[in-house]
Design an enzyme around this catalytic site. Structure first.
Site, PDB file in Angstrom:
ATOM      1  N   TRP A  59       0.817  -1.214   0.000  1.00 22.53           N
ATOM      2  CA  TRP A  59       0.000   0.000   0.000  1.00 22.53           C
ATOM      3  C   TRP A  59       0.853   1.268   0.000  1.00 22.53           C
ATOM      4  O   TRP A  59       0.346   2.363  -0.038  1.00 22.53           O
ATOM      5  CB  TRP A  59      -0.925   0.001   1.230  1.00 22.53           C
ATOM      6  CG  TRP A  59      -0.230  -0.353   2.488  1.00 22.53           C
ATOM      7  CD1 TRP A  59       0.475   0.483   3.295  1.00 22.53           C
ATOM      8  CD2 TRP A  59      -0.151  -1.653   3.075  1.00 22.53           C
ATOM      9  NE1 TRP A  59       0.995  -0.206   4.345  1.00 22.53           N
ATOM     10  CE2 TRP A  59       0.619  -1.525   4.251  1.00 22.53           C
ATOM     11  CE3 TRP A  59      -0.666  -2.916   2.735  1.00 22.53           C
ATOM     12  CZ2 TRP A  59       0.903  -2.605   5.079  1.00 22.53           C
ATOM     13  CZ3 TRP A  59      -0.390  -3.988   3.569  1.00 22.53           C
ATOM     14  CH2 TRP A  59       0.382  -3.842   4.716  1.00 22.53           C
ATOM     15  N   GLU A  99      -5.164   0.395   6.560  1.00 20.68           N
ATOM     16  CA  GLU A  99      -5.102   0.840   7.959  1.00 20.68           C
ATOM     17  C   GLU A  99      -6.045   0.033   8.841  1.00 20.68           C
ATOM     18  O   GLU A  99      -5.718  -0.299   9.969  1.00 20.68           O
ATOM     19  CB  GLU A  99      -5.435   2.349   8.072  1.00 20.68           C
ATOM     20  CG  GLU A  99      -4.349   3.264   7.537  1.00 20.68           C
ATOM     21  CD  GLU A  99      -3.025   3.126   8.298  1.00 20.68           C
ATOM     22  OE1 GLU A  99      -3.016   2.674   9.452  1.00 20.68           O
ATOM     23  OE2 GLU A  99      -1.981   3.459   7.705  1.00 20.68           O
ATOM     24  N   LEU A 114      -8.481 -12.951   9.770  1.00 20.65           N
ATOM     25  CA  LEU A 114      -7.979 -11.714  10.385  1.00 20.65           C
ATOM     26  C   LEU A 114      -8.573 -11.474  11.769  1.00 20.65           C
ATOM     27  O   LEU A 114      -8.015 -10.727  12.567  1.00 20.65           O
ATOM     28  CB  LEU A 114      -8.300 -10.495   9.504  1.00 20.65           C
ATOM     29  CG  LEU A 114      -7.472 -10.333   8.237  1.00 20.65           C
ATOM     30  CD1 LEU A 114      -8.040  -9.217   7.375  1.00 20.65           C
ATOM     31  CD2 LEU A 114      -6.027 -10.017   8.586  1.00 20.65           C
ATOM     32  N   TYR A 147      -6.843   8.089  14.550  1.00 17.63           N
ATOM     33  CA  TYR A 147      -5.572   7.645  13.971  1.00 17.63           C
ATOM     34  C   TYR A 147      -5.744   7.339  12.475  1.00 17.63           C
ATOM     35  O   TYR A 147      -4.978   7.816  11.627  1.00 17.63           O
ATOM     36  CB  TYR A 147      -5.055   6.393  14.708  1.00 17.63           C
ATOM     37  CG  TYR A 147      -3.922   5.732  13.970  1.00 17.63           C
ATOM     38  CD1 TYR A 147      -2.629   6.237  14.062  1.00 17.63           C
ATOM     39  CD2 TYR A 147      -4.145   4.637  13.132  1.00 17.63           C
ATOM     40  CE1 TYR A 147      -1.587   5.681  13.352  1.00 17.63           C
ATOM     41  CE2 TYR A 147      -3.111   4.068  12.416  1.00 17.63           C
ATOM     42  CZ  TYR A 147      -1.836   4.585  12.529  1.00 17.63           C
ATOM     43  OH  TYR A 147      -0.806   4.044  11.821  1.00 17.63           O
ATOM     44  N   ASP A 199      -1.112   6.889  17.578  1.00 21.09           N
ATOM     45  CA  ASP A 199      -1.500   5.589  18.135  1.00 21.09           C
ATOM     46  C   ASP A 199      -0.484   5.226  19.214  1.00 21.09           C
ATOM     47  O   ASP A 199       0.322   6.062  19.631  1.00 21.09           O
ATOM     48  CB  ASP A 199      -1.568   4.527  17.025  1.00 21.09           C
ATOM     49  CG  ASP A 199      -0.194   4.229  16.444  1.00 21.09           C
ATOM     50  OD1 ASP A 199       0.751   4.990  16.713  1.00 21.09           O
ATOM     51  OD2 ASP A 199      -0.070   3.219  15.729  1.00 21.09           O
TER      52      ASP A 199
END
Ligand code: SF4
Length: 329
Positions: free
Chosen positions: A13, A26, A69, A109, A127
């Protein structure tokens, strides 16, 4: 910034400024390590290459692409937010921090990362990494678990941000935090800001960041029935309340006449971020097809088998349970 120019990690990315792609990556990386997230990210954006394709997709398919995930609420929020972009922003990804922040599941964030990387907005992406790196560089003992930490470190960051390339600044801090200034064993020997790092100069690196509050995980018990007829078993889809929204699991209650079919019971312990789960699963082996089917029909449970169950997304502990139960099938 110089160090970042030479050492930036090569990630799929990093070669794009497409806000949709940066947003997806993200969100993938929120609770997932880069190495594990990379392929998931690539598969996800290949199947859903833009906001429109994600907004129009069926949620079951989105969840399927999220499989492995964990923390599936992220995928549900992505789907909702994609629809928001279509309805509230006419299909154009919002361009400012304040607007990006309105999307479901997007925190400060992520909004700052997208706004700075894709639209060069001057805003720090704060973060845990960010708190750690800055509190060490400044040997600053401001409590990072306090509700005022965000504003405090925001102000500090605004003072040291360069005049341009805000996205690179944020990514440089991200990379220093994850590759060099690690929580336990920071690699100060190769750190590009070592000369200016007060914590290093004072020999007190491990004293920072200061964190007073620790969130104590709550205990929670769940009870399931793994109801079988031969290799078939029953599942249901969870609703939108509580944990594991929209994922599939097993029936949570059975009538007393089915209790005679219980053959064994297992307990699984599983940790979520703020919850320690104790999941007990009773195996109910029904030898009468008519009883099995009638029970499924009455309660609108889905009849499936191990093979077909791969088309659905289950919470991690149940996915592991099924793998073990059907090992060798
Ligand atoms: Fe972190 Fe050490 Fe670099 Fe300071 S010198 S920023 S403590 S890695």
């Amino acid at each position: 910034m110089k160090w970042y120019g030479l050492n930036a990690r090569e990630l799929p990315w990093r070669s794009t400024k497409n806000p949709y792609h940066i947003w997806i990556c993200e969100i993938v990386l929120q609770q997932t390590r880069v190495e594990q997230g990379k392929n998931h990210y690539l598969n996800f954006v290949q199947r859903f290459p833009d906001v429109k394709s994600l907004a129009e997709a069926n949620i079951d398919e989105v969840l399927l692409y999220w499989k492995g995930l964990g923390y599936y609420s992220r995928a549900i929020n992505l789907h909702t937010a994609a629809k928001q972009v279509m309805t509230d922003f006419g299909g154009d990804f919002p361009k400012h921090f304040d607007e990006i922040l309105k999307l479901k599941g997007v925190g400060k964030y992520t909004a700052a990362a997208v706004a700075s990387i894709c639209f060069d907005e001057k805003i720090p992406a704060i973060d845990g990494n960010f708190y750690r790196v800055l509190s060490r560089i400044f040997a600053d003992d401001f409590d990072v678990s306090s509700s005022k930490a965000y504003q405090y470190f925001y102000n500090l960051a605004m003072m040291i941000m360069p005049e341009e390339n805000f996205g690179d600044f944020n990514q440089a801090i991200m990379d220093i935090g994850s590759e060099v200034c690690k929580p336990k064993n920071p690699n100060c020997g190769i750190c590009p800001v070592q000369e200016n790092c007060l914590a290093f100069g004072l020999g007190k690196v491990q004293n920072f960041p200061v964190k007073s509050k620790k969130v104590k995980p709550q205990g929670l018990k769940l009870k399931y029935y793994h109801i079988l007829y031969k290799e078939y078993f029953l599942i249901k889809q969870r609703d939108d309340s509580f944990i594991w929204k929209r994922l599939y699991d097993f029936p949570e209650e059975i009538p007393s006449e089915l209790e005679t079919f219980i053959t064994e019971e297992k307990t699984i312990n599983h940790k979520l971020t703020h919850k320690n789960l104790e999941i007990s699963i009773a195996k109910v082996s029904i030898d009468d097809k008519a009883i099995f089917e009638e029970f499924a029909r009455k309660n609108q449970f889905i009849i499936t088998d191990f093979e077909k169950s791969h088309q659905k997304s289950f919470p991690k502990p149940l996915e592991n349970f099924l793998k073990k139960e059907f090992e060798g099938f």
